[in-house]
Design an enzyme around this catalytic site. Sequence first.
Site, mmCIF file in Angstrom:
data_model
loop_
_atom_site.group_PDB
_atom_site.id
_atom_site.type_symbol
_atom_site.label_atom_id
_atom_site.label_comp_id
_atom_site.label_asym_id
_atom_site.label_seq_id
_atom_site.Cartn_x
_atom_site.Cartn_y
_atom_site.Cartn_z
ATOM 1 N N ARG A 61 0.870 -1.336 0.047
ATOM 2 C CA ARG A 61 0.020 0.115 0.034
ATOM 3 C C ARG A 61 0.825 1.309 -0.036
ATOM 4 N NH1 ARG A 61 -1.793 2.267 4.233
ATOM 5 N NH2 ARG A 61 -2.016 0.269 5.427
ATOM 6 N N TYR A 114 -14.091 16.237 -18.238
ATOM 7 C CA TYR A 114 -14.583 14.703 -18.035
ATOM 8 C C TYR A 114 -15.724 14.665 -17.244
ATOM 9 C CZ TYR A 114 -14.674 9.883 -16.948
ATOM 10 O OH TYR A 114 -15.214 8.560 -16.507
ATOM 11 N N ASP A 189 -4.987 17.931 -16.804
ATOM 12 C CA ASP A 189 -5.495 16.857 -17.352
ATOM 13 C C ASP A 189 -5.005 16.379 -18.829
ATOM 14 O OD1 ASP A 189 -6.863 14.384 -18.175
ATOM 15 O OD2 ASP A 189 -8.451 14.608 -16.754
ATOM 16 N N LYS A 214 -7.046 5.095 -20.366
ATOM 17 C CA LYS A 214 -7.621 5.473 -21.693
ATOM 18 C C LYS A 214 -6.032 4.983 -22.875
ATOM 19 C CE LYS A 214 -11.000 6.838 -19.855
ATOM 20 N NZ LYS A 214 -11.407 8.096 -19.191
HETATM 21 C C1 LIG Z 1 -11.697 9.001 -18.000
HETATM 22 C C2 LIG Z 1 -11.239 10.031 -17.903
HETATM 23 C C3 LIG Z 1 -10.909 10.386 -16.522
HETATM 24 C C4 LIG Z 1 -11.321 9.581 -15.397
HETATM 25 O O1 LIG Z 1 -10.330 8.448 -15.341
HETATM 26 P P1 LIG Z 1 -10.824 7.055 -14.722
HETATM 27 O O2 LIG Z 1 -9.695 6.222 -15.011
HETATM 28 O O3 LIG Z 1 -12.093 6.557 -15.564
HETATM 29 O O4 LIG Z 1 -11.312 6.922 -13.336
HETATM 30 C C5 LIG Z 1 -10.542 11.531 -16.078
HETATM 31 N N1 LIG Z 1 -10.300 12.573 -17.250
HETATM 32 C C6 LIG Z 1 -10.380 12.281 -18.483
HETATM 33 C C7 LIG Z 1 -10.327 13.349 -19.457
HETATM 34 C C8 LIG Z 1 -10.987 11.200 -18.968
HETATM 35 O O5 LIG Z 1 -11.238 10.907 -20.313
#
Ligand SMILES: *Cc1c(COP(=O)(O)O)cnc(C)c1O
Length: 402
Positions: A61, A114, A189, A214
């Site tokens: 952890r 998002y 992001d 992604k």
């Molecule tokens: C999918 C996504 C998130 C969240 O990510 P998870 O892995 O689903 O928790 C945050 N920002 C963007 C731009 C995303 O496409």
Amino acid sequence: MTKKRPALSKETEIVHGVHDAHVTSMDLVAPIHMTSAFRFKNSGHGAALFSGTQQGYIYSRISNPTVSLLEEKMALLEKGEAAVAASSGMAAIASTVMTLAKPGDNFISCTTVYGGTFAFFNQRLRHFNIETRFITPAEACKPGSIEALIDSKTRFLFMETPANPTLDILDIRMWVDIARRRRIPLVVDNTFATPYLQNPIAMGADMVIHSATKYIGGHADIIGGVAVGKKSVIDRIKEEYVHYFGPIMSPFNAWLFLRGIKTLAVRMEKHCANAMAVANFLGAHPKILKVYHPGLPSHPGHNTAKAQMKHFGAMMAFEVRGGIEAGKKVMDSVRVCTLAVSLGDCDTLIQHPASMTHSTYSKAEREKAGITDGLIRLSVGIESADDIIADLGNALSLLKSK
Ligand SMILES: *Cc1c(COP(=O)(O)O)cnc(C)c1O
């Protein structure tokens, strides 16, 4: 031991990246350290690790060699000092936000993000008395409008570019100027762009966050997230938040992410080339009202995207003549594209933001963010571009022409 190596191109770094300093075997690929705890050589060693006089692994952890390797690799690719891997993109965002802001603080974010991020910022964080000051994409291009929202309790600026789902492009360097002038960190992001297309830290941003689910993973089989930044801030995120709330990444997932990253450059080249072909096809199609893709010269963010990205990415959105009913018909008629949320996978994915990913917004909030009811989002995969185009063309041909 880590060997010194010459400066490498991005493509080579993506494949080779960090030397595995943790592995003593001669494996070509790092093994998975599926272990909850680590043995101490003797009681003195255990005590030294706990007191911090010696560095080493104690418990997964806190840290794990496979997870550390992914963190080092992401820090390398995003040109940051250090990284923290988390169980999801949302876990990376939440851990970062909850470390940087405390009750009574605020931060600034564009409205177009998002859907999960929006709901977290707009609803959940209120329970912690942390305020999100939202700015519309149109105002997010004006330094004066952003600065007007900053006060002594503003702890950071948050942006997503290209933004989900409208592909708005925010000018990273412009936001960096504001962040520097006001001495507050800028968090980006970078999920849609990936480190292959865009490096916000190299442009002056302080932190980068990824939903590794992604493009980093790239194969639609794992959930994970990463935050990259200065070592002092990453250490705080780990020590103040991740160690206690526990949103850690499993060694198995870290290993799969390391595997996925190896093909990031070749995948992105194909994704982006396919997307450009699909955007050009849709842009010229009589049944399409509007295409949102930064690679099209008609896109308002085209020049900014050109200045800050290597290619224009593989995400796009479009509106069909006939509104949402026509859009539904297209989503239900495609055979190569798959009707699913998520993005950045080898497969082309199609979905409807207003009723799916961005249903966390009220209608009024969607309108403010520019997310129309007729908008369809497409994550262009790495199949043959001809097959994707033929599939969309066939679905569009089934619509009644007016
Ligand atoms: C999918 C996504 C998130 C969240 O990510 P998870 O892995 O689903 O928790 C945050 N920002 C963007 C731009 C995303 O496409």
